[in-house]
Design an enzyme around this catalytic site. Structure first.
Site, PDB file in Angstrom:
ATOM      1  N   THR A  33       0.836  -1.208   0.000  1.00 37.41           N
ATOM      2  CA  THR A  33       0.000   0.000   0.000  1.00 37.41           C
ATOM      3  C   THR A  33       0.867   1.253   0.000  1.00 37.41           C
ATOM      4  OG1 THR A  33      -1.845  -1.113   1.101  1.00 37.41           O
ATOM      5  CG2 THR A  33      -1.753   1.288   1.270  1.00 37.41           C
TER       6      THR A  33
ATOM      7  N   GLN B  31       0.335 -10.797  -5.031  1.00 33.33           N
ATOM      8  CA  GLN B  31      -0.155 -12.172  -4.954  1.00 33.33           C
ATOM      9  C   GLN B  31       0.688 -13.141  -5.762  1.00 33.33           C
ATOM     10  OE1 GLN B  31      -2.386 -13.593  -3.108  1.00 33.33           O
ATOM     11  NE2 GLN B  31      -3.234 -11.756  -2.161  1.00 33.33           N
TER      12      GLN B  31
ATOM     13  N   SER C   4       4.813  -7.655  -1.075  1.00 32.76           N
ATOM     14  CA  SER C   4       4.456  -7.590   0.342  1.00 32.76           C
ATOM     15  C   SER C   4       4.928  -8.866   1.022  1.00 32.76           C
ATOM     16  CB  SER C   4       2.943  -7.432   0.503  1.00 32.76           C
ATOM     17  OG  SER C   4       2.598  -7.210   1.853  1.00 32.76           O
TER      18      SER C   4
ATOM     19  N   HIS D  42       4.210 -10.481   3.818  1.00 39.24           N
ATOM     20  CA  HIS D  42       3.333 -11.443   4.483  1.00 39.24           C
ATOM     21  C   HIS D  42       2.534 -12.304   3.514  1.00 39.24           C
ATOM     22  CE1 HIS D  42      -0.829  -9.656   4.232  1.00 39.24           C
ATOM     23  NE2 HIS D  42      -0.123  -8.608   3.875  1.00 39.24           N
TER      24      HIS D  42
ATOM     25  N   THR E 194      14.352   5.259  10.020  1.00 36.79           N
ATOM     26  CA  THR E 194      15.177   4.117  10.385  1.00 36.79           C
ATOM     27  C   THR E 194      14.518   2.827   9.915  1.00 36.79           C
ATOM     28  OG1 THR E 194      16.020   5.263  12.337  1.00 36.79           O
ATOM     29  CG2 THR E 194      16.239   2.871  12.307  1.00 36.79           C
TER      30      THR E 194
ATOM     31  N   CYS F 157     -15.954  -7.336   3.070  1.00 31.03           N
ATOM     32  CA  CYS F 157     -16.755  -6.832   4.189  1.00 31.03           C
ATOM     33  C   CYS F 157     -16.229  -5.477   4.633  1.00 31.03           C
ATOM     34  CB  CYS F 157     -16.695  -7.815   5.362  1.00 31.03           C
ATOM     35  SG  CYS F 157     -17.429  -9.417   4.999  1.00 31.03           S
TER      36      CYS F 157
END
Length: 376
Positions: A70, A165, A189, A191, A230, A319
């Site tokens: 993002t 993805q 990303s 994660h 940092t 949602c």
């Protein structure tokens, strides 16, 4: 024992990432300091930068560490005069397109970007965001639009590929060539590929126009002056280790095995429900993703029922504030609101087994039969 089948939302931390992060916790130095402790922290960051570059197939100088994709998007967009992208893009992209008053581009029934209705030169000067893979359906954008990009006015320095993805699941991250070179930007990303949450990277390719991107954060000179503050040494260490492990999985054929499991899953689900629609089944998809619609059985109800049965999956609709919204991805592909409301997504991981998918299929089919009996 619960079975986690929501890897497109986030993937559990890899052991390699955990080990790297624990080691980084023992480093006392600030990476900007010139003493031995600072240099040790800096060396760890540069090691991770090389690991990320290896997965992204780019030069180490192109990797800018961020807090996630993002921020990577915002870092490019805040200097752009115009931005555009398909209606199926992630919200981090879509909100900028709407704020800039740009129209959202359409897709065809397969979920592929459709530029046929865009006039010659109409997108000149705009930054075009094109995801490599859709998180909801798993559909991969094909690498066949080079001529169309040039026709509508898009050059190499205008293209931003969202590879969040796709990275670590497919080897080809879609480094399209437009004009004289590869596209300018990519986002990753951590994660989504087994690294920690809260860290990612912007890949600023060799053909990006420096005038199109000022420093994302101003202050110190970190990240070659492109992103002050940092560095998150612990998170970056985990990110790098996860990228190296993900690259190894690709070369070892892990995702070919996962694709086979996805096919086993869909065959088992289809045997239990002839009316279920598998979205994107006949086009290239992520190897781990199955999005399917079972008319008459709402996706949010499926998610809750499968959660109680011990399986974590996601609804095909998003949602927000307690309200279930119709999936704009599915409606853009031609599904009506009622169909879109009945979609769910199952996304497998590298550690998913055949037992997991068959247990899920059996439990899902049993829940479907109960639902149909109540509705009769």
């Amino acid at each position: 024992m619960r079975v986690y089948l929501d890897h497109n939302a986030t993937t559990p931390l890899r052991p390699e990432a955990r080990t790297a992060m624990l080691a980084a916790m023992d480093l006392a130095g600030n990476p900007s300091s010139v003493h031995a402790e600072g240099r040790a922290a800096k060396m760890l960051i540069e090691k991770a930068r090389a690991q990320v570059a290896g997965l992204a197939r780019c030069d180490v100088s192109e990797v800018i560490f961020t807090s996630g994709a993002t921020e990577a998007v915002a870092g490019v967009v805040h200097d752009a005069t115009q931005v555009c992208g398909a209606v199926i893009e992630h919200e981090a992209v879509r909100v900028w397109c709407e704020d800039e008053g740009m129209r959202l581009l359409g897709v065809d029934a397969n979920g592929h970007l459709d530029l046929s209705g865009v006039a010659d030169g109409a997108l000149a000067g705009a930054v075009l965001f094109v995801q490599r893979a859709n998180s909801e359906t798993g559909v991969l954008q094909p690498n066949r639009l080079q001529g169309e990009l040039e026709r509508v006015g898009i050059t190499a320095s205008d293209v931003f590929r969202d590879t969040v993805q796709a990275a670590g699941k497919v080897a080809d991250l879609g480094r399209w060539r437009a004009g004289q070179g590869p596209h300018a930007f990519m986002a990753l990303s951590a994660h989504k590929l087994g690294g920690p949450k809260g860290v990612g990277a912007l890949i600023a390719g060799p053909d990006y126009n420096p005038g199109r991107m000022s420093a994302m954060l101003r202050g110190g000179g970190q990240e070659s002056g492109r992103r002050a503050g940092t560095e998150n040494v612990i998170g970056i260490a985990g990110f790098g280790a996860a990228c190296e492990a993900a690259a190894r999985d690709l070369s070892d054929g892990v995702w070919e095995r996962v694709a086979g499991l996805r096919n086993v899953l869909e065959k088992a689900l289809e045997a239990g429900s002839k009316k279920t629609i598998f979205v994107g089944k006949h086009v290239e998809r992520l190897p781990n993703t199955s999005c399917f619609i079972t008319p008459g059985w709402r996706g949010d109800m499926q998610v809750m029922q499968m959660d109680l049965a011990g399986f974590a999956i996601s609804a095909g609709s998003a949602c927000s504030s307690g309200k279930v919204a119709t999936s704009r991805v599915l409606t853009a592909m031609g599904f009506d609101d009622a169909q879109a409301a009945c979609a769910v997504r199952v996304s497998l991981g590298a550690d998913t087994t055949e037992e997991h998918v068959l247990r899920f299929a059996d439990a899902w089919t049993a829940k479907l039969k109960k639902h149909e009996a109540r509705a009769a």
